[in-house]
Write a protein that holds these residues in place. Sequence first.
Motif, PDB file in Angstrom:
ATOM      1  N   ARG A 126       0.838  -1.196   0.000  1.00  0.00           N
ATOM      2  CA  ARG A 126       0.000   0.000   0.000  1.00  0.00           C
ATOM      3  C   ARG A 126       0.886   1.263   0.000  1.00  0.00           C
ATOM      4  NH1 ARG A 126      -3.378  -0.251   4.914  1.00  0.00           N
ATOM      5  NH2 ARG A 126      -3.198  -2.438   4.442  1.00  0.00           N
ATOM      6  N   TYR A 127       1.936   1.255   0.790  1.00  0.00           N
ATOM      7  CA  TYR A 127       2.867   2.377   0.850  1.00  0.00           C
ATOM      8  C   TYR A 127       3.530   2.591  -0.516  1.00  0.00           C
ATOM      9  CZ  TYR A 127       7.235   4.833   1.766  1.00  0.00           C
ATOM     10  OH  TYR A 127       8.286   5.711   1.703  1.00  0.00           O
ATOM     11  N   LEU A 128       3.987   1.510  -1.164  1.00  0.00           N
ATOM     12  CA  LEU A 128       4.631   1.625  -2.472  1.00  0.00           C
ATOM     13  C   LEU A 128       3.649   2.124  -3.532  1.00  0.00           C
ATOM     14  CD1 LEU A 128       6.917  -1.557  -2.561  1.00  0.00           C
ATOM     15  CD2 LEU A 128       7.594   0.821  -2.257  1.00  0.00           C
ATOM     16  N   ARG A 129       2.406   1.673  -3.485  1.00  0.00           N
ATOM     17  CA  ARG A 129       1.386   2.098  -4.433  1.00  0.00           C
ATOM     18  C   ARG A 129       1.130   3.606  -4.267  1.00  0.00           C
ATOM     19  NH1 ARG A 129      -3.421  -0.555  -2.954  1.00  0.00           N
ATOM     20  NH2 ARG A 129      -2.205  -2.446  -3.165  1.00  0.00           N
ATOM     21  N   ARG A 130       0.992   4.067  -3.045  1.00  0.00           N
ATOM     22  CA  ARG A 130       0.775   5.490  -2.792  1.00  0.00           C
ATOM     23  C   ARG A 130       1.982   6.323  -3.223  1.00  0.00           C
ATOM     24  NH1 ARG A 130      -2.048   5.226   3.149  1.00  0.00           N
ATOM     25  NH2 ARG A 130      -4.073   4.473   2.428  1.00  0.00           N
ATOM     26  N   LEU A 131       3.152   5.775  -2.980  1.00  0.00           N
ATOM     27  CA  LEU A 131       4.374   6.466  -3.393  1.00  0.00           C
ATOM     28  C   LEU A 131       4.426   6.601  -4.915  1.00  0.00           C
ATOM     29  CD1 LEU A 131       7.072   7.684  -2.418  1.00  0.00           C
ATOM     30  CD2 LEU A 131       8.078   5.432  -2.722  1.00  0.00           C
ATOM     31  N   ASN A 132       4.091   5.532  -5.633  1.00  0.00           N
ATOM     32  CA  ASN A 132       4.087   5.576  -7.098  1.00  0.00           C
ATOM     33  C   ASN A 132       3.045   6.566  -7.621  1.00  0.00           C
ATOM     34  OD1 ASN A 132       6.148   3.752  -7.394  1.00  0.00           O
ATOM     35  ND2 ASN A 132       4.817   1.964  -7.578  1.00  0.00           N
ATOM     36  N   ILE A 133       1.874   6.579  -7.011  1.00  0.00           N
ATOM     37  CA  ILE A 133       0.832   7.514  -7.427  1.00  0.00           C
ATOM     38  C   ILE A 133       1.285   8.955  -7.155  1.00  0.00           C
ATOM     39  CG2 ILE A 133      -1.512   8.332  -6.896  1.00  0.00           C
ATOM     40  CD1 ILE A 133      -2.269   5.374  -6.479  1.00  0.00           C
ATOM     41  N   GLY A 134       1.921   9.199  -6.029  1.00  0.00           N
ATOM     42  CA  GLY A 134       2.423  10.530  -5.697  1.00  0.00           C
ATOM     43  C   GLY A 134       3.484  10.998  -6.673  1.00  0.00           C
ATOM     44  N   ILE A 135       4.394  10.097  -7.038  1.00  0.00           N
ATOM     45  CA  ILE A 135       5.451  10.441  -8.000  1.00  0.00           C
ATOM     46  C   ILE A 135       4.836  10.735  -9.364  1.00  0.00           C
ATOM     47  CG2 ILE A 135       7.423   9.501  -9.271  1.00  0.00           C
ATOM     48  CD1 ILE A 135       8.234   8.100  -6.640  1.00  0.00           C
ATOM     49  N   ALA A 136       3.854   9.915  -9.779  1.00  0.00           N
ATOM     50  CA  ALA A 136       3.195  10.134 -11.072  1.00  0.00           C
ATOM     51  C   ALA A 136       2.455  11.473 -11.081  1.00  0.00           C
ATOM     52  CB  ALA A 136       2.225   8.988 -11.370  1.00  0.00           C
ATOM     53  N   CYS A 137       1.766  11.804  -9.988  1.00  0.00           N
ATOM     54  CA  CYS A 137       1.065  13.095  -9.909  1.00  0.00           C
ATOM     55  C   CYS A 137       2.048  14.262  -9.961  1.00  0.00           C
ATOM     56  CB  CYS A 137       0.233  13.169  -8.634  1.00  0.00           C
ATOM     57  SG  CYS A 137      -1.237  12.160  -8.690  1.00  0.00           S
ATOM     58  N   ALA A 138       3.137  14.149  -9.240  1.00  0.00           N
ATOM     59  CA  ALA A 138       4.142  15.216  -9.239  1.00  0.00           C
ATOM     60  C   ALA A 138       4.736  15.395 -10.632  1.00  0.00           C
ATOM     61  CB  ALA A 138       5.240  14.909  -8.225  1.00  0.00           C
ATOM     62  N   PHE A 139       4.988  14.312 -11.336  1.00  0.00           N
ATOM     63  CA  PHE A 139       5.534  14.366 -12.688  1.00  0.00           C
ATOM     64  C   PHE A 139       4.543  15.035 -13.641  1.00  0.00           C
ATOM     65  CE2 PHE A 139       6.544  12.420 -16.844  1.00  0.00           C
ATOM     66  CZ  PHE A 139       7.834  12.911 -16.981  1.00  0.00           C
ATOM     67  N   LEU A 197       2.128  17.166 -12.843  1.00  0.00           N
ATOM     68  CA  LEU A 197       2.069  18.582 -12.502  1.00  0.00           C
ATOM     69  C   LEU A 197       3.278  19.337 -13.054  1.00  0.00           C
ATOM     70  CD1 LEU A 197       0.742  18.482  -8.839  1.00  0.00           C
ATOM     71  CD2 LEU A 197      -0.441  19.369 -10.846  1.00  0.00           C
ATOM     72  N   PHE A 198       4.440  18.717 -12.993  1.00  0.00           N
ATOM     73  CA  PHE A 198       5.654  19.329 -13.530  1.00  0.00           C
ATOM     74  C   PHE A 198       5.524  19.548 -15.031  1.00  0.00           C
ATOM     75  CE2 PHE A 198       9.763  18.629 -15.631  1.00  0.00           C
ATOM     76  CZ  PHE A 198      10.429  19.754 -15.186  1.00  0.00           C
ATOM     77  N   LEU A 199       5.055  18.520 -15.756  1.00  0.00           N
ATOM     78  CA  LEU A 199       4.893  18.643 -17.205  1.00  0.00           C
ATOM     79  C   LEU A 199       3.832  19.691 -17.560  1.00  0.00           C
ATOM     80  CD1 LEU A 199       5.133  14.967 -18.490  1.00  0.00           C
ATOM     81  CD2 LEU A 199       6.821  16.780 -18.676  1.00  0.00           C
ATOM     82  N   GLY A 200       2.748  19.728 -16.793  1.00  0.00           N
ATOM     83  CA  GLY A 200       1.711  20.718 -17.039  1.00  0.00           C
ATOM     84  C   GLY A 200       2.216  22.133 -16.821  1.00  0.00           C
ATOM     85  N   GLY A 201       2.965  22.342 -15.749  1.00  0.00           N
ATOM     86  CA  GLY A 201       3.543  23.661 -15.484  1.00  0.00           C
ATOM     87  C   GLY A 201       4.533  24.070 -16.548  1.00  0.00           C
ATOM     88  N   LEU A 202       5.326  23.115 -17.016  1.00  0.00           N
ATOM     89  CA  LEU A 202       6.296  23.388 -18.070  1.00  0.00           C
ATOM     90  C   LEU A 202       5.582  23.778 -19.360  1.00  0.00           C
ATOM     91  CD1 LEU A 202       9.326  23.320 -18.699  1.00  0.00           C
ATOM     92  CD2 LEU A 202       9.019  20.965 -19.439  1.00  0.00           C
ATOM     93  N   ALA A 203       4.551  23.041 -19.724  1.00  0.00           N
ATOM     94  CA  ALA A 203       3.787  23.361 -20.932  1.00  0.00           C
ATOM     95  C   ALA A 203       3.111  24.725 -20.808  1.00  0.00           C
ATOM     96  CB  ALA A 203       2.751  22.274 -21.195  1.00  0.00           C
ATOM     97  N   PHE A 204       2.576  25.031 -19.640  1.00  0.00           N
ATOM     98  CA  PHE A 204       1.906  26.318 -19.419  1.00  0.00           C
ATOM     99  C   PHE A 204       2.893  27.467 -19.554  1.00  0.00           C
ATOM    100  CE2 PHE A 204       0.472  29.702 -16.536  1.00  0.00           C
ATOM    101  CZ  PHE A 204      -0.744  29.989 -17.134  1.00  0.00           C
ATOM    102  N   SER A 205       4.077  27.340 -18.976  1.00  0.00           N
ATOM    103  CA  SER A 205       5.050  28.430 -19.033  1.00  0.00           C
ATOM    104  C   SER A 205       5.576  28.634 -20.449  1.00  0.00           C
ATOM    105  CB  SER A 205       6.193  28.187 -18.065  1.00  0.00           C
ATOM    106  OG  SER A 205       6.925  27.050 -18.453  1.00  0.00           O
TER     107      SER A 205
END
Length: 134
Positions: free
Chosen positions: A11-24, A26-34
């Motif tokens: 469960r911890y690893l699954r949440r960690l993977n989901i968190g990393i995917a969300c952060a990635f 968000l990073f790509l979205g911010g980069l595209a927006f800028s």
Amino acid sequence: MKNTLIRSHKRYLRRLNIGIACAFCLFLGGLAFSVTNLSATPENEQLKPDKTVKGIILSANKKPMPGAVIKVKNSTTGTVTDINGVFSLDLKKFEESSLTLEISMVNYESKEVVIKTDKLPQDLGKITLKKGAE
């Protein structure tokens, strides 16, 4: 107990993977927006060059003159010096190749300074006004 530890670890690893995917994402979205904001300058909002003139107005004894009036001749555009005798005047709306600035102060002789608008921004430096006849 071992089974419970394995499930909590998964469960911890699954949440960690989901968190990393969300952060990635968000990073790509911010980069595209800028990138789109940097390249999306409207055509009617082109960058105009800085067309300001500045300087310092001094009295005959080299003291700054607060409240001196600097005006573009034959127009209503002008400014007043600050407490240190410093002024800055925006000339973006003028299309002429040269302008005359009228500098005046009560009890002092007025002075005219001709500036070339193709050489703006320009610092006129120190301009000294002579004491007028009383």
